[in-house]
Design a protein around this motif. Structure first.
Motif, PDB file in Angstrom:
ATOM      1  N   ASP A  43     -96.276  67.015  35.225  1.00 26.25           N
ATOM      2  CA  ASP A  43     -95.339  67.604  34.265  1.00 26.25           C
ATOM      3  C   ASP A  43     -95.140  66.687  33.060  1.00 26.25           C
ATOM      4  OD1 ASP A  43     -94.740  69.905  35.884  1.00 26.25           O
ATOM      5  OD2 ASP A  43     -93.552  68.579  37.170  1.00 26.25           O
ATOM      6  N   LEU A  44     -95.255  65.376  33.306  1.00 25.83           N
ATOM      7  CA  LEU A  44     -95.038  64.399  32.239  1.00 25.83           C
ATOM      8  C   LEU A  44     -95.820  63.137  32.571  1.00 25.83           C
ATOM      9  CD1 LEU A  44     -93.487  63.682  29.629  1.00 25.83           C
ATOM     10  CD2 LEU A  44     -91.599  62.902  31.075  1.00 25.83           C
ATOM     11  N   VAL A  45     -96.497  62.590  31.571  1.00 22.25           N
ATOM     12  CA  VAL A  45     -97.249  61.346  31.739  1.00 22.25           C
ATOM     13  C   VAL A  45     -96.682  60.293  30.793  1.00 22.25           C
ATOM     14  CG1 VAL A  45     -99.499  60.211  31.601  1.00 22.25           C
ATOM     15  CG2 VAL A  45     -99.347  62.595  32.372  1.00 22.25           C
ATOM     16  N   PHE A  46     -96.200  59.191  31.359  1.00 20.69           N
ATOM     17  CA  PHE A  46     -95.780  58.043  30.565  1.00 20.69           C
ATOM     18  C   PHE A  46     -96.939  57.051  30.516  1.00 20.69           C
ATOM     19  CE2 PHE A  46     -91.588  59.596  31.869  1.00 20.69           C
ATOM     20  CZ  PHE A  46     -90.859  59.481  30.692  1.00 20.69           C
TER      21      PHE A  46
ATOM     22  N   LYS B 170     -96.163  67.963  21.832  1.00 19.17           N
ATOM     23  CA  LYS B 170     -96.603  67.593  23.178  1.00 19.17           C
ATOM     24  C   LYS B 170     -96.739  66.075  23.343  1.00 19.17           C
ATOM     25  CE  LYS B 170     -97.293  72.009  24.037  1.00 19.17           C
ATOM     26  NZ  LYS B 170     -96.353  72.796  24.867  1.00 19.17           N
ATOM     27  N   ILE B 171     -96.642  65.348  22.236  1.00 13.45           N
ATOM     28  CA  ILE B 171     -96.839  63.896  22.248  1.00 13.45           C
ATOM     29  C   ILE B 171     -95.595  63.217  21.691  1.00 13.45           C
ATOM     30  CG2 ILE B 171     -98.271  61.975  21.464  1.00 13.45           C
ATOM     31  CD1 ILE B 171     -99.831  63.842  23.190  1.00 13.45           C
ATOM     32  N   ALA B 172     -95.138  62.176  22.375  1.00  7.19           N
ATOM     33  CA  ALA B 172     -93.993  61.405  21.887  1.00  7.19           C
ATOM     34  C   ALA B 172     -94.289  59.917  22.064  1.00  7.19           C
ATOM     35  CB  ALA B 172     -92.715  61.793  22.630  1.00  7.19           C
ATOM     36  N   PHE B 173     -93.541  59.108  21.321  1.00  5.12           N
ATOM     37  CA  PHE B 173     -93.682  57.659  21.411  1.00  5.12           C
ATOM     38  C   PHE B 173     -92.305  57.063  21.696  1.00  5.12           C
ATOM     39  CE2 PHE B 173     -97.163  59.219  18.954  1.00  5.12           C
ATOM     40  CZ  PHE B 173     -98.242  58.461  19.368  1.00  5.12           C
ATOM     41  N   GLY B 174     -92.286  56.036  22.525  1.00  4.29           N
ATOM     42  CA  GLY B 174     -91.007  55.432  22.896  1.00  4.29           C
ATOM     43  C   GLY B 174     -91.127  53.926  22.995  1.00  4.29           C
ATOM     44  N   PHE B 175     -89.978  53.295  23.100  1.00  2.72           N
ATOM     45  CA  PHE B 175     -89.949  51.844  23.259  1.00  2.72           C
ATOM     46  C   PHE B 175     -88.790  51.478  24.164  1.00  2.72           C
ATOM     47  CE2 PHE B 175     -88.999  47.465  22.254  1.00  2.72           C
ATOM     48  CZ  PHE B 175     -90.266  46.894  22.197  1.00  2.72           C
ATOM     49  N   GLN B 176     -89.068  50.648  25.167  1.00  2.00           N
ATOM     50  CA  GLN B 176     -88.018  50.176  26.063  1.00  2.00           C
ATOM     51  C   GLN B 176     -87.418  48.904  25.485  1.00  2.00           C
ATOM     52  OE1 GLN B 176     -90.286  51.595  30.165  1.00  2.00           O
ATOM     53  NE2 GLN B 176     -89.137  49.707  30.163  1.00  2.00           N
ATOM     54  N   SER B 177     -86.217  49.022  24.949  1.00  2.00           N
ATOM     55  CA  SER B 177     -85.583  47.849  24.345  1.00  2.00           C
ATOM     56  C   SER B 177     -85.241  46.783  25.364  1.00  2.00           C
ATOM     57  CB  SER B 177     -84.320  48.277  23.589  1.00  2.00           C
ATOM     58  OG  SER B 177     -84.650  49.128  22.512  1.00  2.00           O
ATOM     59  N   SER B 178     -85.245  47.155  26.643  1.00  3.25           N
ATOM     60  CA  SER B 178     -84.957  46.177  27.690  1.00  3.25           C
ATOM     61  C   SER B 178     -86.075  45.162  27.826  1.00  3.25           C
ATOM     62  CB  SER B 178     -84.759  46.889  29.038  1.00  3.25           C
ATOM     63  OG  SER B 178     -85.929  47.602  29.398  1.00  3.25           O
ATOM     64  N   GLY B 179     -87.235  45.436  27.208  1.00  2.00           N
ATOM     65  CA  GLY B 179     -88.361  44.508  27.314  1.00  2.00           C
ATOM     66  C   GLY B 179     -88.877  44.391  28.728  1.00  2.00           C
ATOM     67  N   GLY B 180     -88.596  45.395  29.551  1.00  7.48           N
ATOM     68  CA  GLY B 180     -89.069  45.374  30.928  1.00  7.48           C
ATOM     69  C   GLY B 180     -88.043  44.857  31.903  1.00  7.48           C
TER      70      GLY B 180
ATOM     71  N   ASP C 212     -89.142  59.534  12.846  1.00 13.47           N
ATOM     72  CA  ASP C 212     -90.421  58.938  12.446  1.00 13.47           C
ATOM     73  C   ASP C 212     -90.666  57.699  13.299  1.00 13.47           C
ATOM     74  OD1 ASP C 212     -92.681  57.944  11.279  1.00 13.47           O
ATOM     75  OD2 ASP C 212     -91.789  57.552   9.321  1.00 13.47           O
ATOM     76  N   MET C 213     -91.225  57.916  14.498  1.00 18.27           N
ATOM     77  CA  MET C 213     -91.421  56.797  15.412  1.00 18.27           C
ATOM     78  C   MET C 213     -92.545  55.877  14.944  1.00 18.27           C
ATOM     79  SD  MET C 213     -89.809  55.699  18.000  1.00 18.27           S
ATOM     80  CE  MET C 213     -89.991  54.371  19.206  1.00 18.27           C
ATOM     81  N   ASP C 214     -93.517  56.423  14.228  1.00 20.72           N
ATOM     82  CA  ASP C 214     -94.585  55.573  13.698  1.00 20.72           C
ATOM     83  C   ASP C 214     -94.003  54.527  12.751  1.00 20.72           C
ATOM     84  OD1 ASP C 214     -97.514  54.981  13.187  1.00 20.72           O
ATOM     85  OD2 ASP C 214     -96.875  55.512  11.155  1.00 20.72           O
ATOM     86  N   GLY C 215     -93.119  54.957  11.854  1.00 18.83           N
ATOM     87  CA  GLY C 215     -92.468  54.017  10.955  1.00 18.83           C
ATOM     88  C   GLY C 215     -91.595  53.030  11.703  1.00 18.83           C
ATOM     89  N   TRP C 216     -90.870  53.530  12.724  1.00 20.41           N
ATOM     90  CA  TRP C 216     -89.998  52.648  13.518  1.00 20.41           C
ATOM     91  C   TRP C 216     -90.811  51.549  14.181  1.00 20.41           C
ATOM     92  CZ3 TRP C 216     -89.338  50.556  18.251  1.00 20.41           C
ATOM     93  CH2 TRP C 216     -88.075  50.054  18.580  1.00 20.41           C
ATOM     94  N   LEU C 217     -91.946  51.913  14.774  1.00 18.82           N
ATOM     95  CA  LEU C 217     -92.770  50.936  15.481  1.00 18.82           C
ATOM     96  C   LEU C 217     -93.337  49.884  14.523  1.00 18.82           C
ATOM     97  CD1 LEU C 217     -94.583  53.393  17.889  1.00 18.82           C
ATOM     98  CD2 LEU C 217     -93.062  51.528  18.586  1.00 18.82           C
ATOM     99  N   LYS C 218     -93.719  50.296  13.329  1.00 16.24           N
ATOM    100  CA  LYS C 218     -94.226  49.332  12.350  1.00 16.24           C
ATOM    101  C   LYS C 218     -93.106  48.399  11.883  1.00 16.24           C
ATOM    102  CE  LYS C 218     -98.216  51.880  10.480  1.00 16.24           C
ATOM    103  NZ  LYS C 218     -98.373  52.865  11.548  1.00 16.24           N
TER     104      LYS C 218
ATOM    105  N   TYR D 165     -97.775  67.110  28.550  1.00 18.29           N
ATOM    106  CA  TYR D 165     -96.852  66.252  27.816  1.00 18.29           C
ATOM    107  C   TYR D 165     -97.119  64.772  28.106  1.00 18.29           C
ATOM    108  CZ  TYR D 165     -94.294  70.584  27.024  1.00 18.29           C
ATOM    109  OH  TYR D 165     -93.947  71.864  26.650  1.00 18.29           O
ATOM    110  N   PHE D 166     -97.184  63.984  27.018  1.00 19.74           N
ATOM    111  CA  PHE D 166     -97.453  62.554  27.128  1.00 19.74           C
ATOM    112  C   PHE D 166     -96.437  61.774  26.295  1.00 19.74           C
ATOM    113  CE2 PHE D 166    -101.387  64.544  28.258  1.00 19.74           C
ATOM    114  CZ  PHE D 166    -102.031  63.677  29.146  1.00 19.74           C
ATOM    115  N   VAL D 167     -95.964  60.670  26.855  1.00 17.76           N
ATOM    116  CA  VAL D 167     -95.088  59.750  26.119  1.00 17.76           C
ATOM    117  C   VAL D 167     -95.733  58.369  26.161  1.00 17.76           C
ATOM    118  CG1 VAL D 167     -92.806  58.714  25.920  1.00 17.76           C
ATOM    119  CG2 VAL D 167     -93.032  61.057  26.795  1.00 17.76           C
ATOM    120  N   PHE D 168     -96.053  57.831  24.988  1.00 18.61           N
ATOM    121  CA  PHE D 168     -96.644  56.498  24.886  1.00 18.61           C
ATOM    122  C   PHE D 168     -95.508  55.495  24.676  1.00 18.61           C
ATOM    123  CE2 PHE D 168    -100.031  59.390  23.974  1.00 18.61           C
ATOM    124  CZ  PHE D 168    -101.178  58.778  24.474  1.00 18.61           C
TER     125      PHE D 168
END
Length: 287
Positions: free
Chosen positions: A72-75, A120-130, A142-148, A97-100
């Motif tokens: 259903d969802l791939v991270f 169908k595609i999303a980008f995310g970031f774990q601020s916890s750093g793992g 605009d996640m592309d801009g956020w990541l840059k 659905y994929f979340v990078f």
């Protein structure tokens, strides 16, 4: 919900642990070799430093994603430099659905390579750093801009970490100032490269003499003088040299599109050992 976590590094393991807390989720992890064997035999073992406890979750594993496997969802929690090798596999898979998740300087290119509708595609970031933390979702258009923009800060922090051999307590006041001066220069460069920059969240926090800069000065000082810096910066930087080099090269590619001078950035970057030396140190430490 059937969920696949593609990648069993620090972020993938933390994400799988959090997803498993919802008993309605059926979570599978893609892992290979010795790490897969360890997960199968011992379970997903996470030592929560701040909470002084250890958790063990039983999780299903696979070592290959077949085209007909459906979730259903791939991270996707691979490092950015590893994505070019796995994108053809992900593209062929019939999951919708994929979340990078993670640092990615080429989000637009990744979306294009997946050849799926944008919703169908999303980008995310774990601020916890793992590291274990309560997850709070914040949506960015605009996640592309956020990541840059995120690279504008984390790369100078990594340069400092490498310059100090992983011990941020050795950083001088001048070096701490250089980190934020470099981040400000990077934001100005991104604007010149026509990358959207949220000044309130970025540039205004790094510009000398602003209230935001004073808060960031305090934060950088805390990172350098307390164990927080090891948890948030140096642990990852010292164990992910290949990823940081990939991000550094991607950022240099953006710089080449502009004529913006980045004196503080270059000064700090030149204080670290070469990438060849850093890779050799990492390889030696793993032996």
């Amino acid at each position: 919900m059937r969920i696949l976590v593609y990648g069993a590094g620090v972020q993938g393991c933390e994400l799988a642990h959090r997803l498993l807390q919802n008993k309605k989720n059926v979570v599978t992890m893609l892992a290979r070799g010795e790490w897969k064997e360890r997960l199968d035999q011992r379970g997903l073992v996470i030592r929560h430093w701040a909470q002084c406890r250890t958790t063990v979750d039983r999780v299903a594993t696979i070592d290959t994603l077949a085209p007909d496997d459906c979730y259903d969802l791939v991270f996707v929690t691979m490092q950015a430099g590893q994505l070019p090798d796995v994108l053809p596999i992900l593209k062929q898979n019939r999951s919708e659905y994929f979340v990078f998740v993670g640092n990615d300087p080429h989000a637009v290119e990744v979306m294009q390579a997946m050849q799926r509708p944008a919703d169908k595609i999303a980008f995310g970031f774990q601020s916890s750093g793992g590291h274990r933390a309560k997850y709070k979702l914040t949506f960015v258009s605009d996640m592309d801009g956020w990541l840059k923009c995120h690279l504008a800060l984390i790369l100078p922090a990594c340069y400092l970490c490498y310059a100090c051999s992983g011990d941020l307590s050795k950083a001088t006041k001048e070096q701490r100032d250089l980190v934020l001066d470099a981040a400000w220069e990077a934001c100005e460069m991104l604007k010149a490269a026509h990358i959207p920059v949220d000044d309130k969240e970025n540039t205004d926090c790094y510009r000398a003499g602003t209230p935001g800069r004073r808060k960031m000065d305090a934060m950088v000082l805390a990172l350098c003088k307390t164990p927080l810096g090891r948890l948030c910066v140096s642990d990852h930087a010292m164990h992910a040299v290949a990823e940081m080099q990939y991000l550094d090269e991607a950022f240099e590619g953006l710089r080449a599109r502009t004529s913006v001078r980045m004196t503080a950035w270059d000064t700090l970057r030149n204080q670290m050992p070469s990438w060849d030396i850093m890779r050799k140190k990492t390889a030696k430490a793993k032996r």
